[in-house]
Design a protein around this motif. Structure first.
Motif, PDB file in Angstrom:
ATOM      1  N   LEU A  62       0.753  -1.284  -0.051  1.00 43.03           N
ATOM      2  CA  LEU A  62      -0.024   0.011   0.044  1.00 43.03           C
ATOM      3  C   LEU A  62       0.926   1.249  -0.110  1.00 43.03           C
ATOM      4  N   ASP A  63       1.962   1.396   0.660  1.00 41.83           N
ATOM      5  CA  ASP A  63       3.015   2.327   0.674  1.00 41.83           C
ATOM      6  C   ASP A  63       3.517   2.709  -0.935  1.00 41.83           C
ATOM      7  N   LYS A  64       3.690   1.522  -1.270  1.00 42.76           N
ATOM      8  CA  LYS A  64       4.172   1.655  -2.630  1.00 42.76           C
ATOM      9  C   LYS A  64       2.996   2.326  -3.795  1.00 42.76           C
ATOM     10  N   PHE A  65       1.827   1.685  -3.597  1.00 43.94           N
ATOM     11  CA  PHE A  65       0.871   2.252  -4.435  1.00 43.94           C
ATOM     12  C   PHE A  65       0.650   3.958  -3.859  1.00 43.94           C
ATOM     13  N   ARG A  66       0.884   4.194  -2.725  1.00 42.17           N
ATOM     14  CA  ARG A  66       0.574   5.664  -2.522  1.00 42.17           C
ATOM     15  C   ARG A  66       1.655   6.602  -3.023  1.00 42.17           C
ATOM     16  N   ALA A  67       2.848   5.949  -3.000  1.00 38.79           N
ATOM     17  CA  ALA A  67       3.858   6.705  -3.765  1.00 38.79           C
ATOM     18  C   ALA A  67       3.652   6.738  -5.317  1.00 38.79           C
ATOM     19  N   ASP A  68       3.289   5.810  -5.663  1.00 38.35           N
ATOM     20  CA  ASP A  68       3.440   5.775  -7.255  1.00 38.35           C
ATOM     21  C   ASP A  68       2.008   6.256  -7.639  1.00 38.35           C
ATOM     22  N   TYR A  69       1.072   6.026  -7.249  1.00 39.49           N
ATOM     23  CA  TYR A  69      -0.306   6.634  -7.606  1.00 39.49           C
ATOM     24  C   TYR A  69      -0.908   7.540  -6.494  1.00 39.49           C
ATOM     25  N   PRO A  70      -0.476   8.896  -6.127  1.00 44.09           N
ATOM     26  CA  PRO A  70      -0.854   9.386  -5.140  1.00 44.09           C
ATOM     27  C   PRO A  70      -2.321  10.046  -5.257  1.00 44.09           C
ATOM     28  N   VAL A  71      -2.887   9.981  -4.314  1.00 41.55           N
ATOM     29  CA  VAL A  71      -4.518  10.175  -4.363  1.00 41.55           C
ATOM     30  C   VAL A  71      -4.729  11.630  -4.314  1.00 41.55           C
ATOM     31  N   GLY A  72      -5.891  12.304  -4.938  1.00 42.62           N
ATOM     32  CA  GLY A  72      -6.260  13.565  -4.748  1.00 42.62           C
ATOM     33  C   GLY A  72      -7.395  13.790  -3.620  1.00 42.62           C
ATOM     34  N   PRO A  73      -8.070  14.715  -3.927  1.00 42.17           N
ATOM     35  CA  PRO A  73      -9.171  15.250  -3.237  1.00 42.17           C
ATOM     36  C   PRO A  73     -10.357  13.846  -2.967  1.00 42.17           C
ATOM     37  N   HIS A  74     -10.346  12.997  -4.019  1.00 50.99           N
ATOM     38  CA  HIS A  74     -11.039  11.762  -3.893  1.00 50.99           C
ATOM     39  C   HIS A  74     -10.203  10.768  -3.777  1.00 50.99           C
ATOM     40  N   ASP A  75     -10.459   9.981  -2.805  1.00 46.87           N
ATOM     41  CA  ASP A  75      -9.536   8.690  -2.335  1.00 46.87           C
ATOM     42  C   ASP A  75     -10.126   7.245  -2.910  1.00 46.87           C
ATOM     43  N   LYS A  76     -11.206   7.446  -3.613  1.00 46.08           N
ATOM     44  CA  LYS A  76     -11.853   6.262  -3.682  1.00 46.08           C
ATOM     45  C   LYS A  76     -12.081   6.443  -5.473  1.00 46.08           C
ATOM     46  N   PRO A  77     -12.189   5.191  -6.248  1.00 51.45           N
ATOM     47  CA  PRO A  77     -12.304   5.203  -7.615  1.00 51.45           C
ATOM     48  C   PRO A  77     -13.664   5.784  -8.203  1.00 51.45           C
ATOM     49  N   GLN A  78     -13.650   6.678  -9.076  1.00 50.91           N
ATOM     50  CA  GLN A  78     -14.879   7.358  -9.421  1.00 50.91           C
ATOM     51  C   GLN A  78     -15.382   6.767 -10.994  1.00 50.91           C
ATOM     52  N   SER A  79     -14.487   5.638 -11.410  1.00 52.33           N
ATOM     53  CA  SER A  79     -14.775   5.341 -12.693  1.00 52.33           C
ATOM     54  C   SER A  79     -15.132   3.773 -12.154  1.00 52.33           C
ATOM     55  N   MET A  80     -15.169   2.843 -13.408  1.00 56.69           N
ATOM     56  CA  MET A  80     -15.288   1.407 -13.137  1.00 56.69           C
ATOM     57  C   MET A  80     -14.017   0.959 -12.170  1.00 56.69           C
ATOM     58  N   CYS A  81     -14.275  -0.326 -11.940  1.00 56.90           N
ATOM     59  CA  CYS A  81     -13.118  -0.938 -11.117  1.00 56.90           C
ATOM     60  C   CYS A  81     -11.867  -0.925 -11.805  1.00 56.90           C
ATOM     61  N   PRO A  82     -10.903  -0.429 -10.966  1.00 58.36           N
ATOM     62  CA  PRO A  82      -9.625  -0.124 -11.580  1.00 58.36           C
ATOM     63  C   PRO A  82      -8.884  -1.430 -12.244  1.00 58.36           C
TER      64      PRO A  82
END
Length: 528
Positions: A62-82
């Motif tokens: 999860l730390d790797k994901f957070r570093a590679d793909y930092p979230v913005g104001p919305h921390d949940k997917p707003q499109s189809m399942c990633p």
């Protein structure tokens, strides 16, 4: 009774281990109450799922994901399942089998949308119930399924993907064997609470495959890629493109003595070796963070942006030439070979009108550049992807033209911009286009109608005008349709009513009080 449609021999292997489907819909992962519904612990559960994953030993992931793909104001997917992104990457590759481990509803949705978009491959599925999940039997089922599937006559690789619940429960795909009977095993986790968009999920699998291929190449000789091999230095192209774009790029590189290399994500495993054999990587799409890391580990320099429009093409050819150390004369020759043709194509296909543009493909900034050079006014560009050094030049160019560029743009950001600007055309995701049409504004779906066209060089310079101008020309028709349906209603009053609907706002207010009470109790529990 009609049997299930299958597309290849993968369907002959039993990867469903006989768990009762009725039990699959109720899952208890670590950190979740026993018997909690699977959909209550899905990608939109956010902090709860992340907390469970960290408790299950997934903090490093999860730390790797957070570093590679930092979230913005919305921390949940707003499109189809990633996970749809990584699933498509695997399904497009020859001799690669795909196995999913996740809640039944998630797997059903992913399989459905993959076949809707034309995948003609079977998708393997290893389900689970509360017992197999918490006892570790699920991992044993996955390992057994992979062993049954690993046939070197049919497959070069098998991709096993953990969805939200198995990831949150710590199902250790890293413990799967690296290869079985000569078939590579690639295990990845693509949880919706860790990977923000399906575009970035493509990077998760592309990066994992490239890492595997790099380790093979470092260990000794590897198989020669199928197809012609050029003696010229090559530029690997990172990002899914219209089929004509790599050929157009190859033509533009030729005067500098260079050639276009493989496109990643690729179509077969051997192309990964050819990509690693390149001299430079062109990050056409800027979100491939993990894949770029693997290229850099192989000692390959990376160039951002893309040859889009006049300015973009001239600057990109300069950057590629400087990276290779090509002489000034060769760079100038390559630039002069396309300048006149691109200028003519842009002037012959003008676009007049104001356009707001948003999407989640990662190429939004490139399309905006092309629209502006075609004559359009583009005051706002939103992309669901994060800020990246590989799109920095595009953002600087757009901002110099007065464009507001929004990284990690939310649906609310995109709709607010559209409503404020009131453009002649809104290009965006499905809900943005839906909102635009409700307001009587013409809209075009970015993924199907814009990104599925050539964008590079001369071909790209004139590719958008026809569809854009036709859509803008429908503005009067949209106004007539809006007037025709005026009064039909929306939300609670949607449809045609003979009388006024019985809304009962008192019931709604009472129910809202219950929801507020539950929210306050949950917040208080977190503070204890």
């Amino acid at each position: 009774m009609k049997s299930e449609v299958t597309y290849d021999d993968a369907a002959d292997v039993e990867v469903i281990k006989g768990h009762p489907h009725g039990d699959v819909s109720r899952v208890a992962g670590e950190g979740a109450p026993a018997g909690a519904p699977a959909d209550a612990m899905g990608c939109h559960s956010g902090a709860d799922m992340e907390e469970a994953a960290r408790a299950a030993g997934q903090s490093e992931l999860l730390d790797k994901f957070r570093a590679d793909y930092p979230v913005g104001p919305h921390d949940k997917p707003q499109s189809m399942c990633p996970a749809f992104g990584s699933l498509r990457v695997g399904l497009r590759m020859k001799r690669v089998a795909t196995v999913l481990s996740g809640s039944a509803c998630c797997v059903y949705g992913l399989t459905f949308v993959s076949h809707f978009y034309g995948a003609r491959r079977s998708v393997g599925y290893v389900p689970f119930n509360s017992e197999t999940l918490v006892t570790g039997k699920l991992f044993e089922d996955i390992r057994e399924s992979v062993h049954e599937l690993a046939d070197p006559d049919r497959y070069d690789a098998i991709v096993v993907t953990n969805l939200c619940v198995p990831t949150a429960s710590g199902v250790p795909l890293r413990l799967l064997p690296e290869e079985i009977n000569g078939v590579r095993i690639v295990g990845i986790d693509v949880p919706g609470f860790g990977v923000p968009t399906h575009a970035e999920a493509k990077d998760v699998l592309a990066g994992a495959m490239l890492k595997y291929a790099r380790s093979e190449a470092e260990a000794g000789p590897v198989a020669r890629p199928v197809g012609s091999r050029t003696d010229r230095p090559t530029v690997a192209l990172l990002g899914e493109m219209f089929p004509a774009d790599p050929m157009m790029i190859g033509q533009m590189l030729s005067p500098m003595g260079l050639a276009a290399g493989p496109v990643l994500p690729c179509r077969e495993w051997r192309e990964l070796y050819a990509a690693l054999d390149c001299s430079v990587v062109a990050a056409i799409h800027p979100f491939y963070t993990d894949t770029v890391r693997e290229f850099k580990a192989a000692g390959r320099p990376v160039v951002g942006s893309a040859p889009v429009g006049l300015d973009g093409t001239i600057d990109w050819l300069r950057a590629i030439g400087d990276t290779f150390g090509v002489g000034e004369d060769a760079i100038a020759t390559a630039q002069n070979a396309v300048m006149h043709a691109i200028t003519e194509a842009l002037s012959a296909n003008p676009i007049e009108g104001t356009i707001t543009l948003s999407g989640y493909e990662g190429s939004e900034l490139l399309v905006a550049r092309l629209l502006i050079e075609s004559g359009a006014k583009v005051p706002y560009v939103g992309t669901a992807c994060a800020k990246s050094p590989w799109s920095a030049d595009d953002a600087a160019w757009l901002e110099a033209k007065g464009v507001t560029v929004k990284y990690r743009a939310s649906l609310e950001d995109d709709c607010a911009a559209m409503e404020a600007v009131k453009p002649d055309l809104a290009i965006g995701t499905t809900p943005v286009v839906q909102k635009a049409k409700e307001l009587g504004i013409p809209g075009l779906y970015f993924t199907n109608l814009i990104s599925a066209r050539p964008l590079m060089g001369v071909a790209g310079a004139g590719s958008l005008a026809t569809v854009i101008n036709a859509a803008i020309g429908n503005k009067d028709r949209m106004g007539k349709m809006k007037a025709f349906f005026e009064g039909v209603g929306h939300d609670d009053t949607a449809g045609v009513w003979e009388g006024a609907p019985n809304l009962r706002p008192d019931f709604r207010a009472q129910h809202q009080k219950k929801l507020d009470k539950i929210a306050r109790a949950a917040k208080a529990a977190q503070m204890i």
